[in-house]
Design an enzyme around this catalytic site. Structure first.
Site, PDB file in Angstrom:
ATOM      1  N   CYS A 156       0.795  -1.228   0.000  1.00  0.00           N
ATOM      2  CA  CYS A 156       0.000   0.000   0.000  1.00  0.00           C
ATOM      3  C   CYS A 156       0.831   1.284   0.000  1.00  0.00           C
ATOM      4  O   CYS A 156       0.277   2.378  -0.088  1.00  0.00           O
ATOM      5  CB  CYS A 156      -0.948  -0.002   1.201  1.00  0.00           C
ATOM      6  SG  CYS A 156      -1.894  -1.532   1.309  1.00  0.00           S
ATOM      7  N   HIS A 289      -2.663   8.206   6.019  1.00  0.00           N
ATOM      8  CA  HIS A 289      -3.011   6.932   5.359  1.00  0.00           C
ATOM      9  C   HIS A 289      -4.456   6.559   5.718  1.00  0.00           C
ATOM     10  O   HIS A 289      -5.217   6.185   4.847  1.00  0.00           O
ATOM     11  CB  HIS A 289      -2.027   5.860   5.806  1.00  0.00           C
ATOM     12  CG  HIS A 289      -2.125   4.581   5.056  1.00  0.00           C
ATOM     13  ND1 HIS A 289      -1.936   4.491   3.695  1.00  0.00           N
ATOM     14  CD2 HIS A 289      -2.407   3.309   5.469  1.00  0.00           C
ATOM     15  CE1 HIS A 289      -2.080   3.238   3.303  1.00  0.00           C
ATOM     16  NE2 HIS A 289      -2.376   2.501   4.362  1.00  0.00           N
ATOM     17  N   HIS A 323      -9.566   2.606  -0.421  1.00  0.00           N
ATOM     18  CA  HIS A 323      -8.142   2.275  -0.344  1.00  0.00           C
ATOM     19  C   HIS A 323      -7.728   1.724  -1.707  1.00  0.00           C
ATOM     20  O   HIS A 323      -8.115   0.618  -2.090  1.00  0.00           O
ATOM     21  CB  HIS A 323      -7.891   1.257   0.762  1.00  0.00           C
ATOM     22  CG  HIS A 323      -6.433   1.070   1.059  1.00  0.00           C
ATOM     23  ND1 HIS A 323      -5.428   1.478   0.204  1.00  0.00           N
ATOM     24  CD2 HIS A 323      -5.797   0.518   2.137  1.00  0.00           C
ATOM     25  CE1 HIS A 323      -4.258   1.185   0.726  1.00  0.00           C
ATOM     26  NE2 HIS A 323      -4.452   0.603   1.910  1.00  0.00           N
TER      27      HIS A 323
END
Lengths: 394, 240
Positions: A156, A289, A323
């Site tokens: 990620c 994040h 995401h």
């Protein structure tokens, strides 16, 4: 840092559920009632998990790889156009490519694999597509570029890391220009995988909220064109912002869980500030994040609080985009830059109540921000932490 | 900036090989019971090079780069087995989490205590050379004084079928190999001398996984701290 070694941003391109280009993205970024995630249309799944799916894209023929590469193409074309780059410009320069992705690095075509494991004749097209669709190498071949081409698969944080690497290539004079960013599609394998890990929410995600219960996957691509100011000026390209700092650390703790102490993220942010020649007081806001999972958000909020104290302004844009895995770090860097450009930071959508384990709340309304420096943070599987800094150029 | 080769090991068909016993030893010794074979290969290779102990003073200044083409494709396919054979919500989370390209780097980081930059790179053209170039750049930029670069290719159903799937490009299946270079910007750490990267190609009849070739491997075998080894940029495999 002199203008010759500053990694200025002369072009950006982005596609996500917020829009198919930067202009649409800015409009929807500040919309009072942004899109909610919904059950996927393109992914064959029985799971009842809402996702942020990009719709209305007409795939261009002749591009290898899956939908990831279509998203990448859209962002790439937009970024090159804004930077006023023609193919002739590219052939005369040392142009590097650094792209983050997760899905495009794996051959997870289920019908192909079913044929292969049965011992039957598997179709060759998915295999060729997989190899030819390695994102950075595809861009290098497409434009006959002479510089390095790296595809980063750091889970990620891939997109953020790709921009960080591109920044160092400009600073070290390895490249005259760098095409950097990230791209990832919604795909059945990560959807099933994240569901198996128990981190997907059956509802729209609520980063940093007391009742947060997981993430929503999304898909996107984001590209920035990095180069020094002198080169951009020659073409008449405008640079208003620069990639000003990069910090990277590893937790060396656990393959999926972040170090609960937050030490790894703290080191990444400190390294980034040091790299940018800035300190905590210079940071106008942090695009965190903020996945909406229990552990990520508490570790991140704790670390940000320790560094920035009560003056901290932060939000997660994942409640707007989902995401987007390998694209996340890249699009969130671009969104950070866009918020600085608009001088308005967005709120963390759907945040309502502060939980006991988080000290300071994220932004709850659109907030004026007029500083010249902001951060975007990324945390990844494997304890991989990244921080990128954006600086307004005078 | 000059780049020095502190230590290296190459495991592959044409050099020493990693045996199943090596992988088991690494799994047992470093509590890798959940790890896949791809990760065990990487950890076994690294720990055979460095031994049990990686000095703390090195760990604090050491970055990590992994480079691969096909990655942990056996584990990706094991995840697809789950999806094909079981209800969608019953796939094993550990299989999925190990199918990501940076799982091996994460385990190595834990085993050796490496906390600096960590990148997992993927590519099919010249990924090993590019990884070494990135290592040089990261040290030049001051992100670390030392970097471990690890190339990992694992054989499996996909690589074995590569020649059938694309015979013009794959004259034979890609070979399994692990290659570990510990690089430093400090001359005193250059036990194998200086390593220079040269983008010009040379002719070599014997090309191995990662674009390594006979002349370079022979030169590595006879290095001293005063040696200058030059690695030319060749395609990762001889099938290209």
């Amino acid at each position: 840092m002199s203008k010759d070694c500053m990694a200025g941003i002369s072009g950006t391109g982005m596609v996500s559920v917020l829009g198919n280009n930067i202009s649409e993205t800015v409009s929807n970024l500040y919309h009072s009632f942004p899109s909610l995630p919904a059950l996927p249309v393109r992914v064959d799944t029985a799971l009842l998990l809402p996702v942020f799916e990009v719709r209305g894209i007409v795939p261009e023929q002749g591009i290898p790889g899956g939908f990831t590469m279509q998203l990448l193409r859209i962002a790439l074309v937009e970024a090159l156009k804004e930077a006023r780059i023609s193919l002739q410009n590219l052939s005369r320069l040392r142009v590097g490519v650094c792209i983050g992705t997760t899905v495009a690095c794996q051959l997870n075509d289920i019908p192909f694999y079913a044929a292969l494991r049965s011992g039957g004749e598997a179709p060759s097209a998915p295999f060729r597509n997989y190899i030819e669709g390695c994102p950075a190498e595809w861009i290098r071949r497409k434009y006959a570029l002479q510089g390095p081409a790296l595809t980063v698969s750091n889970a990620c944080s891939s997109g953020a890391d790709a921009i960080g690497i591109g920044m160092t290539w400009i600073r070290n004079n390895v490249c005259d220009m760098v095409i950097a960013g990230g791209a990832d599609e919604l795909n059945k394998v990560p959807l099933d995988g994240f569901n198996a890990l128990g981190v997907c929410s059956p509802e729209p995600c609520r980063p940093f909220d007391a009742s947060r219960n997981g993430l929503n996957l999304g898909e996107a691509a984001g590209i920035v064109i990095l180069e020094n100011a002198r080169l951009a000026e020659k073409r008449g390209a405008v640079q208003s912002f620069a990639a000003a700092g990069f910090g990277k650390s590893a937790d060396a703790y656990h393959i999926t869980q972040p170090d609960p102490s937050g030490d790894g993220l703290l080191r990444a942010i400190s390294l980034c500030l040091n790299d940018a020649g800035a300190d905590a007081d210079d940071v106008n806001f942090v695009n965190a994040h903020g996945t909406g999972t229990l552990i990520n958000d508490v570790v991140e909020a704790k670390t940000l609080s320790e560094i920035f104290g009560s003056q901290l302004k932060y939000m997660s844009t994942k409640s707007l985009t989902g995401h987007t895995l390998g694209a996340a770090g890249a699009i969130e860097f671009i969104l950070t830059m866009l918020m600085m450009k608009e001088k308005r930071a967005v709120s963390s959508h759907r945040f309502e109540q502060l939980s006991e384990d988080i000290m300071y709340p994220p932004l709850t309304e659109i907030t004026a921000v007029d500083g010249d420096f902001a951060l975007s943070t990324s945390l990844a599987f494997g304890g991989s932490n990244s921080a990128l800094a954006v600086r307004r150029l005078s | 900036m000059k780049m020095y080769l502190n230590a290296y090991r190459i495991f592959g068909e044409d050099n020493s090989i990693l045996t199943p016993a090596d992988l088991k030893e690494a799994r047992d010794k470093y509590s890798l019971r959940r790890s896949d074979r791809f990760t065990a290969m990487a950890v076994a290779a690294v720990t055979k090079l460095m031994g049990d102990q990686f000095p703390d003073k090195y760990a604090a200044e050491t970055g990590l780069i992994t480079a691969t083409a096909f990655g942990p494709h056996r584990t990706t396919f094991a995840t697809l087995d789950d999806i094909l054979d079981y209800p969608e919500d019953l796939i094993l989370p550990t299989r999925f989490s190990h199918s990501v390209h940076n799982a091996a780097a994460s385990y190595i980081g834990v085993v050796l205590g490496l906390k600096r930059i960590t990148f997992a790179l993927a590519g099919f053209e010249d990924i090993w050379f590019e990884a070494l170039e990135l290592a040089e750049n990261m040290m030049m930029a001051g992100f670390c004084r030392q970097i471990m670069v690890i190339g990992i290719e694992e054989s499996g159903l996909l690589t074995e079928n590569a020649p059938q799937l694309w015979k013009e490009r794959f004259s034979e299946p890609p070979r399994e190999a692990v290659c570990v270079f510990l690089l430093s910007k400090d001359p005193e750490c250059g036990h194998h001398g200086e390593l220079r990267l040269d983008k010009s190609e040379i002719q070599s009849e014997q090309l191995f996984t990662f674009g390594l070739y006979r002349q370079f491997l022979d030169s590595l075998a006879n290095t001293t701290p005063e040696t200058v080894s030059v690695l030319h940029k060749l395609p990762c495999w001889k099938f290209i």
